[in-house]
Design a protein around this motif. Structure first.
Motif, mmCIF file in Angstrom:
data_model
loop_
_atom_site.group_PDB
_atom_site.id
_atom_site.type_symbol
_atom_site.label_atom_id
_atom_site.label_comp_id
_atom_site.label_asym_id
_atom_site.label_seq_id
_atom_site.Cartn_x
_atom_site.Cartn_y
_atom_site.Cartn_z
ATOM 1 N N UNK A 133 0.880 -1.175 0.000
ATOM 2 C CA UNK A 133 0.000 0.000 0.000
ATOM 3 C C UNK A 133 0.917 1.224 0.000
ATOM 4 N N UNK A 134 0.786 2.051 -1.045
ATOM 5 C CA UNK A 134 1.773 3.113 -1.277
ATOM 6 C C UNK A 134 1.110 4.487 -1.329
ATOM 7 N N UNK A 135 1.702 5.428 -0.624
ATOM 8 C CA UNK A 135 1.169 6.793 -0.605
ATOM 9 C C UNK A 135 2.022 7.689 -1.505
ATOM 10 N N UNK A 136 1.368 8.314 -2.494
ATOM 11 C CA UNK A 136 2.085 9.234 -3.390
ATOM 12 C C UNK A 136 1.810 10.659 -2.940
ATOM 13 N N UNK A 137 2.871 11.384 -2.620
ATOM 14 C CA UNK A 137 2.693 12.736 -2.092
ATOM 15 C C UNK A 137 3.058 13.810 -3.111
ATOM 16 N N UNK A 138 3.321 13.384 -4.354
ATOM 17 C CA UNK A 138 3.589 14.371 -5.405
ATOM 18 C C UNK A 138 2.277 14.953 -5.936
ATOM 19 N N UNK A 139 2.418 16.127 -6.530
ATOM 20 C CA UNK A 139 1.284 16.833 -7.103
ATOM 21 C C UNK A 139 0.647 16.056 -8.266
ATOM 22 N N UNK A 176 -1.226 5.712 9.046
ATOM 23 C CA UNK A 176 -1.431 4.875 10.216
ATOM 24 C C UNK A 176 -2.620 3.932 10.026
ATOM 25 N N UNK A 177 -3.739 4.509 9.577
ATOM 26 C CA UNK A 177 -4.961 3.699 9.486
ATOM 27 C C UNK A 177 -4.872 2.616 8.416
ATOM 28 N N UNK A 178 -4.225 2.929 7.292
ATOM 29 C CA UNK A 178 -4.135 1.937 6.202
ATOM 30 C C UNK A 178 -2.861 1.103 6.285
ATOM 31 N N UNK A 179 -2.084 1.322 7.324
ATOM 32 C CA UNK A 179 -0.777 0.639 7.465
ATOM 33 C C UNK A 179 0.023 0.755 6.163
ATOM 34 N N UNK A 180 0.160 1.982 5.677
ATOM 35 C CA UNK A 180 0.880 2.254 4.431
ATOM 36 C C UNK A 180 2.337 1.823 4.572
ATOM 37 N N UNK A 206 7.318 2.605 15.332
ATOM 38 C CA UNK A 206 6.332 1.678 15.900
ATOM 39 C C UNK A 206 4.912 1.990 15.459
ATOM 40 N N UNK A 207 4.594 3.284 15.396
ATOM 41 C CA UNK A 207 3.202 3.659 15.125
ATOM 42 C C UNK A 207 2.905 3.762 13.634
ATOM 43 N N UNK A 208 3.957 3.843 12.816
ATOM 44 C CA UNK A 208 3.769 3.843 11.365
ATOM 45 C C UNK A 208 4.409 2.570 10.815
ATOM 46 N N UNK A 209 4.111 2.255 9.550
ATOM 47 C CA UNK A 209 4.503 0.933 9.031
ATOM 48 C C UNK A 209 5.323 1.008 7.750
ATOM 49 N N UNK A 210 5.970 2.155 7.511
ATOM 50 C CA UNK A 210 6.731 2.333 6.279
ATOM 51 C C UNK A 210 7.887 1.333 6.194
ATOM 52 N N UNK A 211 8.036 0.729 5.016
ATOM 53 C CA UNK A 211 9.149 -0.201 4.789
ATOM 54 C C UNK A 211 10.042 0.244 3.649
ATOM 55 N N UNK A 212 9.474 1.006 2.697
ATOM 56 C CA UNK A 212 10.267 1.385 1.530
ATOM 57 C C UNK A 212 9.844 2.773 1.044
ATOM 58 N N UNK A 213 10.831 3.574 0.623
ATOM 59 C CA UNK A 213 10.523 4.923 0.137
ATOM 60 C C UNK A 213 11.264 5.184 -1.167
ATOM 61 N N UNK A 214 10.530 5.688 -2.153
ATOM 62 C CA UNK A 214 11.119 6.127 -3.426
ATOM 63 C C UNK A 214 11.143 7.642 -3.382
ATOM 64 N N UNK A 215 12.340 8.220 -3.343
ATOM 65 C CA UNK A 215 12.422 9.682 -3.268
ATOM 66 C C UNK A 215 13.096 10.220 -4.522
ATOM 67 N N UNK A 216 12.685 11.408 -4.906
ATOM 68 C CA UNK A 216 13.267 12.032 -6.086
ATOM 69 C C UNK A 216 12.946 13.522 -6.077
ATOM 70 N N UNK A 217 13.518 14.241 -7.036
ATOM 71 C CA UNK A 217 13.184 15.663 -7.181
ATOM 72 C C UNK A 217 14.083 16.604 -6.398
ATOM 73 N N UNK A 218 14.894 16.063 -5.519
ATOM 74 C CA UNK A 218 15.798 16.895 -4.704
ATOM 75 C C UNK A 218 17.075 16.107 -4.462
ATOM 76 N N UNK A 219 18.087 16.838 -4.020
ATOM 77 C CA UNK A 219 19.324 16.155 -3.661
ATOM 78 C C UNK A 219 19.106 15.370 -2.362
ATOM 79 N N UNK A 220 19.550 14.121 -2.362
ATOM 80 C CA UNK A 220 19.458 13.301 -1.152
ATOM 81 C C UNK A 220 20.871 13.111 -0.615
ATOM 82 N N UNK A 221 21.161 13.697 0.545
ATOM 83 C CA UNK A 221 22.490 13.488 1.116
ATOM 84 C C UNK A 221 22.476 12.185 1.904
#
Ligand SMILES: [Zn+2]
Length: 421
Positions: A133-139, A176-180, A206-221
């Protein structure tokens, strides 16, 4: 709950072609693209004619350099020059699936074929798996990012929450509710969510369930990556692409650069001449995606990187882009030599007594002159600094030592004050 294995496997056989298969693959794809584009894209035909580039004479990968690079700035102008986005498209606008608008303004066409933006192998490589279950936060509005990243997730069999850039409270509530378990967005927004979660008294591990993140659009140090991976207990990997062409590269579990996407041929070129530089040297990323609808041949991205061909432990054989070291417009050509801010930074970082620095370029009497300003107290290693700079950037600047706080708050690493008549 046991976690899925997100570290192994490949999405497509194209990712593991051996060296000669890969060269053959690129050659076939490029030949096919060039002949199709010369036939059906008015703009490509014009460009080939103007430079007398003959598609039939395209025999090896190095022949590509005879086609002039296409700067992003030119797209704005070209697109306004008549139907089919100024002749860039090989079909009518009405035959497309979507047309987005990016800052510029530049139109970004999307055709109807599957995996149009080519991010599916990238999302698999980063660690997304069926059932996530994946949450997309881009426009999702006008710009392509939101919808662009839905497609690979659908292909992989994930469920998507098209959250867009809504407020942090709503985002966290959904998570939290969808265990994203998957996040797609910028790295800074994920940091922001971590802070907000902590303010609300959550423990993101503990309260969130994130396991993987795809990030882009900015420099990641690396520092930022480590912080986020610790805070959420999540795998953070990045992708690289543009709104014009889609996916260009992506990290694998081993995070040693960005594997070049198998949908594109990438060259690292001298920003002025468009001639490819040697492996390992820094230059501009020039990309040719195998896209017959919108054939942007040799598109210069304005981003600077270098090629790494060392084998990767993941088994993928595509060459990798090292980190994106900067933008072409932050560099300056001084006495005919390109000076890159990251190279100066590499030298300066060995001198911890230097707090801040800036290079100023002038041209009194038409001759380039370069001054390096540094903020430091009682600086004694002038010769050593100048020697190391000379080794690295092949130029010897004038050096001026300033009291800390003298340089303005906001500074560009290289300030070009040259005047040309
Ligand atoms: Zn790898």
């Amino acid at each position: 709950m046991t976690r899925k294995d997100r570290t192994e496997g490949i999405y497509s056989r194209r990712e593991v072609l051996d060296e000669s298969e890969r060269r053959q693959y690129y050659l076939i794809q490029l030949k096919d693209l060039l002949s199709y584009a010369a036939r059906y894209s008015e703009d490509v035909k014009k460009r080939f004619d103007r430079t007398q580039f003959d598609v039939d004479k395209f025999k090896t990968l190095t022949d590509l350099k005879h086609i002039p690079i296409l700067k992003k700035k030119e797209l704005i102008f070209l697109q306004s020059m008549g139907p089919r986005l100024g002749g860039l498209l090989t079909k009518d606008v009405g035959e497309l699936k979507r047309i987005f608008l990016s800052p510029g303004p530049i139109f970004d066409p999307e055709d109807r074929n599957d995996d149009y933006w080519g991010y599916t192998e990238a999302f698999y490589s980063v660690g997304f798996r069926p059932g996530d279950v994946v949450q997309i936060t881009f426009n999702y509005h006008l710009a392509p990012a939101g919808l662009m990243f839905e497609e690979p997730l659908r292909n992989l069999g994930c469920a998507v929450v098209p959250a867009g850039p809504s407020d942090a409270t709503t985002q966290l509530d959904i998570m939290q509710k969808l265990r994203v378990c998957g996040y797609v967005g910028t790295p800074s927004y994920l940091m922001h969510l971590a802070q907000k979660a902590e303010e609300k008294g959550f423990n993101p591990r503990k309260d969130l369930f994130l396991e993987v993140a795809f990030v882009t659009g900015e420099k990641l140090s690396e520092k930022m990556r480590n912080q986020m991976e610790k805070k959420f207990d999540v795998i953070v990997r990045q992708g690289y692409g543009t709104a014009d062409v889609g996916c260009i590269g992506y990290e694998c579990f081993h995070k040693c650069g960005l594997h070049i996407a198998n949908r594109a041929f990438v060259e690292i070129c001298h920003p002025d001449t468009g001639i490819p530089v040697k492996d390992g040297e820094v230059g501009e990323i020039v990309v040719t995606a195998f896209n017959k609808t919108y054939p942007l041949i040799r598109l210069a991205t304005g981003d600077l990187s270098y090629i790494d061909r060392a084998p990767c432990a993941c088994g993928r054989t595509s060459p990798r882009l090292g980190s994106i070291v900067g933008r072409v417009d932050t560099t300056a050509r001084i006495k005919g030599i390109f000076v890159y801010p990251h190279q100066v930074e590499q030298v300066i970082s060995r001198f911890e007594e230097i707090k801040r620095w800036q290079i100023e370029v002038t041209n009194p009497g038409g001759i380039d002159d370069m001054t390096l300003f540094i903020e430091a107290v009682g600086f004694k290693r002038e010769d050593e600094l100048l020697h190391q700079l000379r080794e690295k950037i092949k130029l010897r600047p004038n050096l001026k030592v300033l009291e800390p706080g003298t340089l303005p708050q906001q500074i560009r690493p290289i300030e070009d004050r040259r005047i040309w008549d």
